[in-house]
Design an enzyme around this catalytic site. Structure first.
Site, PDB file in Angstrom:
ATOM      1  N   LEU A  60     -15.918  82.893 -48.214  1.00  0.00           N
ATOM      2  CA  LEU A  60     -16.560  83.155 -49.517  1.00  0.00           C
ATOM      3  C   LEU A  60     -15.514  83.614 -50.531  1.00  0.00           C
ATOM      4  CD1 LEU A  60     -19.219  83.436 -51.161  1.00  0.00           C
ATOM      5  CD2 LEU A  60     -19.279  85.826 -50.439  1.00  0.00           C
ATOM      6  N   TYR A 164     -21.378  95.665 -42.841  1.00  0.00           N
ATOM      7  CA  TYR A 164     -21.812  96.331 -44.082  1.00  0.00           C
ATOM      8  C   TYR A 164     -21.894  97.849 -43.923  1.00  0.00           C
ATOM      9  CZ  TYR A 164     -23.356  92.152 -46.681  1.00  0.00           C
ATOM     10  OH  TYR A 164     -23.416  90.985 -47.381  1.00  0.00           O
ATOM     11  N   HIS A 281     -33.793  82.150 -53.010  1.00  0.00           N
ATOM     12  CA  HIS A 281     -33.639  81.324 -54.211  1.00  0.00           C
ATOM     13  C   HIS A 281     -34.986  80.811 -54.745  1.00  0.00           C
ATOM     14  CE1 HIS A 281     -29.600  81.739 -53.026  1.00  0.00           C
ATOM     15  NE2 HIS A 281     -29.445  80.631 -52.326  1.00  0.00           N
ATOM     16  N   LYS A 378     -32.243  70.532 -45.928  1.00  0.00           N
ATOM     17  CA  LYS A 378     -30.878  70.002 -45.840  1.00  0.00           C
ATOM     18  C   LYS A 378     -30.963  68.555 -45.364  1.00  0.00           C
ATOM     19  CE  LYS A 378     -28.551  74.200 -45.808  1.00  0.00           C
ATOM     20  NZ  LYS A 378     -27.396  74.357 -46.641  1.00  0.00           N
ATOM     21  N   ARG A 383     -29.427  65.626 -54.011  1.00  0.00           N
ATOM     22  CA  ARG A 383     -29.203  67.030 -54.367  1.00  0.00           C
ATOM     23  C   ARG A 383     -30.070  67.318 -55.564  1.00  0.00           C
ATOM     24  NH1 ARG A 383     -24.963  69.823 -57.780  1.00  0.00           N
ATOM     25  NH2 ARG A 383     -25.086  71.991 -57.115  1.00  0.00           N
ATOM     26  N   ARG A 388     -41.380  72.428 -61.125  1.00  0.00           N
ATOM     27  CA  ARG A 388     -42.272  71.400 -61.671  1.00  0.00           C
ATOM     28  C   ARG A 388     -43.671  71.985 -61.822  1.00  0.00           C
ATOM     29  NH1 ARG A 388     -41.893  65.660 -61.415  1.00  0.00           N
ATOM     30  NH2 ARG A 388     -39.934  65.967 -60.329  1.00  0.00           N
ATOM     31  N   ALA A 420     -40.864  66.918 -70.282  1.00  0.00           N
ATOM     32  CA  ALA A 420     -42.321  66.979 -70.165  1.00  0.00           C
ATOM     33  C   ALA A 420     -42.821  65.565 -70.003  1.00  0.00           C
ATOM     34  CB  ALA A 420     -42.911  67.616 -71.412  1.00  0.00           C
ATOM     35  N   LEU A 440     -35.257  66.936 -72.876  1.00  0.00           N
ATOM     36  CA  LEU A 440     -34.125  67.761 -73.318  1.00  0.00           C
ATOM     37  C   LEU A 440     -33.090  67.749 -72.196  1.00  0.00           C
ATOM     38  CD1 LEU A 440     -32.674  69.884 -75.092  1.00  0.00           C
ATOM     39  CD2 LEU A 440     -34.114  71.620 -74.061  1.00  0.00           C
TER      40      LEU A 440
HETATM   41  P1  NDP Z   1     -41.556  61.087 -59.961  1.00  0.00           P
HETATM   42  O1  NDP Z   1     -42.903  60.649 -60.392  1.00  0.00           O
HETATM   43  O2  NDP Z   1     -40.631  60.095 -59.374  1.00  0.00           O
HETATM   44  O3  NDP Z   1     -41.695  62.284 -58.915  1.00  0.00           O
HETATM   45  C1  NDP Z   1     -42.575  63.318 -59.181  1.00  0.00           C
HETATM   46  C2  NDP Z   1     -42.730  64.193 -57.955  1.00  0.00           C
HETATM   47  O4  NDP Z   1     -43.345  63.452 -56.927  1.00  0.00           O
HETATM   48  C3  NDP Z   1     -41.453  64.735 -57.359  1.00  0.00           C
HETATM   49  O5  NDP Z   1     -41.702  66.067 -57.005  1.00  0.00           O
HETATM   50  C4  NDP Z   1     -41.238  63.874 -56.133  1.00  0.00           C
HETATM   51  O6  NDP Z   1     -40.659  64.534 -55.032  1.00  0.00           O
HETATM   52  C5  NDP Z   1     -42.647  63.587 -55.711  1.00  0.00           C
HETATM   53  N1  NDP Z   1     -42.677  62.379 -54.910  1.00  0.00           N
HETATM   54  C6  NDP Z   1     -41.823  61.329 -54.942  1.00  0.00           C
HETATM   55  N2  NDP Z   1     -42.186  60.418 -54.022  1.00  0.00           N
HETATM   56  C7  NDP Z   1     -43.281  60.904 -53.411  1.00  0.00           C
HETATM   57  C8  NDP Z   1     -44.121  60.445 -52.374  1.00  0.00           C
HETATM   58  N3  NDP Z   1     -43.884  59.281 -51.788  1.00  0.00           N
HETATM   59  N4  NDP Z   1     -45.158  61.208 -51.993  1.00  0.00           N
HETATM   60  C9  NDP Z   1     -45.390  62.380 -52.580  1.00  0.00           C
HETATM   61  N5  NDP Z   1     -44.637  62.882 -53.582  1.00  0.00           N
HETATM   62  C10 NDP Z   1     -43.595  62.160 -53.976  1.00  0.00           C
HETATM   63  O7  NDP Z   1     -40.966  61.747 -61.268  1.00  0.00           O
HETATM   64  P2  NDP Z   1     -39.693  62.619 -61.578  1.00  0.00           P
HETATM   65  O8  NDP Z   1     -40.085  63.671 -62.517  1.00  0.00           O
HETATM   66  O9  NDP Z   1     -39.072  63.045 -60.307  1.00  0.00           O
HETATM   67  O10 NDP Z   1     -38.758  61.594 -62.359  1.00  0.00           O
HETATM   68  C11 NDP Z   1     -38.199  60.451 -61.746  1.00  0.00           C
HETATM   69  C12 NDP Z   1     -36.718  60.415 -61.982  1.00  0.00           C
HETATM   70  O11 NDP Z   1     -36.414  60.385 -63.362  1.00  0.00           O
HETATM   71  C13 NDP Z   1     -36.039  61.652 -61.413  1.00  0.00           C
HETATM   72  O12 NDP Z   1     -34.859  61.243 -60.784  1.00  0.00           O
HETATM   73  C14 NDP Z   1     -35.750  62.469 -62.627  1.00  0.00           C
HETATM   74  O13 NDP Z   1     -34.638  63.287 -62.459  1.00  0.00           O
HETATM   75  C15 NDP Z   1     -35.504  61.389 -63.673  1.00  0.00           C
HETATM   76  N6  NDP Z   1     -35.750  61.908 -65.025  1.00  0.00           N
HETATM   77  C16 NDP Z   1     -34.716  62.469 -65.663  1.00  0.00           C
HETATM   78  C17 NDP Z   1     -34.851  62.996 -66.913  1.00  0.00           C
HETATM   79  C18 NDP Z   1     -33.678  63.631 -67.563  1.00  0.00           C
HETATM   80  O14 NDP Z   1     -32.596  63.621 -67.027  1.00  0.00           O
HETATM   81  N7  NDP Z   1     -33.809  64.230 -68.691  1.00  0.00           N
HETATM   82  C19 NDP Z   1     -36.117  62.932 -67.637  1.00  0.00           C
HETATM   83  C20 NDP Z   1     -37.154  62.339 -66.876  1.00  0.00           C
HETATM   84  C21 NDP Z   1     -36.963  61.856 -65.611  1.00  0.00           C
HETATM   85  P3  NDP Z   1     -39.113  64.468 -54.697  1.00  0.00           P
HETATM   86  O15 NDP Z   1     -38.551  65.545 -55.523  1.00  0.00           O
HETATM   87  O16 NDP Z   1     -39.020  64.731 -53.260  1.00  0.00           O
HETATM   88  O17 NDP Z   1     -38.634  63.107 -55.074  1.00  0.00           O
HETATM   89  C1  BG6 Z   2     -26.699  79.312 -50.352  1.00  0.00           C
HETATM   90  C2  BG6 Z   2     -27.166  78.820 -49.021  1.00  0.00           C
HETATM   91  O1  BG6 Z   2     -27.337  80.529 -50.669  1.00  0.00           O
HETATM   92  O2  BG6 Z   2     -27.019  78.341 -51.345  1.00  0.00           O
HETATM   93  C3  BG6 Z   2     -26.543  77.463 -48.685  1.00  0.00           C
HETATM   94  O3  BG6 Z   2     -26.787  79.762 -48.030  1.00  0.00           O
HETATM   95  C4  BG6 Z   2     -26.792  76.483 -49.815  1.00  0.00           C
HETATM   96  O4  BG6 Z   2     -27.063  76.952 -47.480  1.00  0.00           O
HETATM   97  C5  BG6 Z   2     -26.373  77.090 -51.148  1.00  0.00           C
HETATM   98  O5  BG6 Z   2     -26.015  75.317 -49.558  1.00  0.00           O
HETATM   99  C6  BG6 Z   2     -26.754  76.189 -52.302  1.00  0.00           C
HETATM  100  O6  BG6 Z   2     -26.200  76.673 -53.479  1.00  0.00           O
HETATM  101  P1  BG6 Z   2     -25.975  75.701 -54.721  1.00  0.00           P
HETATM  102  O7  BG6 Z   2     -25.537  76.601 -55.812  1.00  0.00           O
HETATM  103  O8  BG6 Z   2     -24.932  74.709 -54.306  1.00  0.00           O
HETATM  104  O9  BG6 Z   2     -27.292  75.039 -54.966  1.00  0.00           O
END
Ligand code: NDP
Ligand code: BG6
Length: 533
Positions: A60, A164, A281, A378, A383, A388, A420, A440
């Protein structure tokens, strides 16, 4: 007594002397720290600061703490007279620490000289953590630095929790700044492994230090968008009136990582994903989403509200939880072929969860009946960390069931954004709704702003004496109260986790649970990234 100043992000920076070399974007981000420190009565009295890294030889320290201190020093954000002292068992030199940290410091060619100045302010003392003489020796060394006995001392415990107890006792008895300087101790998670062990640690710490000397780090509280939750909620009229059970169907808090334990399996197996991510977190994010408006932005007013909301959450029950453990994907690339149990540092046959979804309910007037779905894992498909809010269906729909639920998404990482999801008239000669978004995206709206790392903000806050973004002991107690019965049940019953493939979205049972409690996924929303058009 510790001096109290606004959090590092709350003040705008003045550029004087050495500071003139700082690019404006970074200084704008951090605020007027230098001016604040120099205007502060207590700071004037005790000008020198010593930052002591306990566990200086560890991972760390090397990957996070030294790099963070270097970036703060490089950008002129630390008080002028700050010295850094490493302490650990190994027989090390500053040069050896520098070499070990080098891959993580991100030093530009033009910064090499500044880096030498940084390391010239560093020193190292070796000693055993339980050895009182070693701490007396450390104290003698601290006295020999500029500012001597008057210097403010910040102790960072970058250590395994097993030491600690000894380290904090020895700091208290041998290493405190006894004169005008203040003392602050920064503690890293894990803060225990259940309610009882956490209470033991808290009792021990509070027998040595006052609460305003203890800074418990949850680095998610240092992230830009986590800090933004309070501003979005309480700085806008448009969200306040709908931020409750009348309009919100469910709240989903997500943490996903696309890699497995990567050789950290030994540590991870002892803790599991609930202790590693969910109990801290995700729960921290939940409390910022669910809490009532604090009386002010003072650290204690904010933390009082976080504690109040946590008190309204009953312990999680097994019927509201899905656990998973990743297995290798035979068709995956590289590490993806390997499952959790293939990690040589993981005990054979372990039933530790690397994925969890849990549903929590906040039993108060604002949130009664609204599920808060916490998901973390994990070795998943991407990532991502986000909050939401899914809104309820439009009542009295006149568009023939074409309207989808609105969602407000605060994406913590990567690519910070608030969007939104909403319905709008399909442009042109049509008169029907289609899904789109108000967007945004930070990268396009704040092009020149360089967002500091979470640790940079938090360490700066410790210098400033702001505890708003640190975990208070009663908050911690509530967090453990919510998860301890579940954790004990999982451990005694050895609840088998559901296998999921490396690189997938996790077990389908988790989606089924979310659906059962009210989250609706239509699969119809398609985002067109305007920057890629
Ligand atoms: P989606 O409709 O794709 O997903 C909405 C939610 O549904 C997420 O929580 C997702 O989970 C979940 N989901 C996805 N697949 C399934 C499934 N098969 N069964 C049940 N739940 C499911 O909308 P998002 O809001 O995620 O948008 C889609 C993409 O567009 C994203 O990558 C987002 O980052 C991007 N985007 C980016 C913006 C920006 O950068 N400003 C603006 C708008 C959208 P999970 O998280 O596991 O996928
Ligand atoms: C740490 C966890 O607190 O947060 C790790 O112990 C995890 O397992 C990490 O990978 C994630 O942090 P970040 O800032 O990369 O999302």
């Amino acid at each position: 007594m510790a001096g109290k100043r606004p959090a590092s992000g709350a003040i705008a920076q003045q550029r004087t002397g050495e500071m003139s070399a700082i690019p404006l974007s970074r200084s704008e981000v951090f605020g007027e720290l230098r001016k604040e420190l120099h205007e502060d009565e207590e700071f004037r009295q005790s000008d020198a600061h010593i930052f002591i890294i306990m566990g200086a030889s560890g991972d760390l320290a090397k990957k996070k703490i030294y790099p963070t201190l270097w970036w703060l020093f490089r950008d002129g954000l630390l008080p002028e007279q700050t010295h850094f002292v490493g302490f650990a068992r190994s027989d090390l030199t500053v040069e050896a620490i520098k070499t070990a940290c080098m891959p993580y410091l991100k030093v530009a060619e033009s910064e090499v000289e500044r880096l030498s100045v940084f390391f010239s302010r560093n020193s190292y003392v070796s000693g055993k953590y339980a050895d009182e003489k070693a701490f007396a020796n450390l104290h003698t060394h601290l006295l020999s630095l500029p500012g001597g006995g008057d210097a403010n001392r910040l102790f960072y415990l970058a250590l395994p929790p097993s030491v600690y107890h000894d380290v904090t006792s020895n700091i208290k008895h041998y290493c405190m700044s006894a004169n005008r300087g203040w003392n602050r101790v920064i503690v890293e998670k894990p803060f225990g492994r259940d309610l009882q062990s956490s209470e033991e640690l808290s009792t021990h710490l509070s027998s040595l230090f006052t609460e305003d000397q203890i800074y418990r780090i949850d680095h998610y509280l240092g992230k830009e968008m986590v800090q933004n939750l309070m501003v979005l909620r309480f700085g806008n009229r448009i969200f306040g009136p709908i931020w409750n059970r009348d309009s919100i169907a469910c709240v989903v808090l997500t943490f996903k990582e696309p890699f497995g334990t990567q050789g950290r399996g030994g540590y991870f197996d002892d803790f599991g994903i609930i202790r590693d991510v969910m109990q801290n977190h995700l729960l921290q994010m939940l409390s910022l989403v669910a809490m009532e408006k604090p009386a002010s932005t003072s650290s204690d007013d904010v933390r009082d509200e976080k504690v109040k909301v946590l008190k309204c959450i009953s312990p999680v029950t097994m019927s509201d939880v899905v656990l998973g453990q990743y297995v290798g994907d035979p068709e995956g690339q590289g590490d993806a072929k390997l499952g959790y149990l293939d990690d040589p540092t993981v005990p054979k046959g372990s039933t530790q969860a690397t994925f969890a979804t849990a549903v929590l309910y906040v039993h108060n007037e604002r949130w009664d009946g609204v599920p808060f779905i916490l998901r973390c894992g994990k070795a998943l498909n991407e990532r991502k960390a986000e909050v939401r809010l899914q809104f309820t269906d439009v009542p009295g729909d006149i568009f023939g069931a074409q309207c989808r639920r609105n969602e407000l998404v605060v994406r913590v990482q990567p690519n910070e954004a608030v969007y939104a999801k909403m319905m709008s008239k399909k442009p042109g000669v049509y008169f029907h709704p289609e899904e789109t978004e108000l967007d945004l995206t930070y990268k396009s709206r704040y092009k020149d702003v360089n967002l500091p790392d979470a640790y940079e903000r938090l360490i700066l806050d410790v210098f400033c004496g702001s505890q708003m973004h640190f975990v208070r002991s009663d908050e911690l107690r509530e967090a453990w109260r919510i998860f301890t019965p579940l954790l004990h049940q999982i451990e005694t019953e050895k609840t088998p986790p559901i296998p999921y493939k490396y690189g997938s979205r996790g077990p389908v049972e988790a989606d089924e649970l979310s659906k059962r409690v009210g989250f609706r996924y239509e699969g119809t929303y398609k985002w067109v990234n305007p920057h890629k058009l």
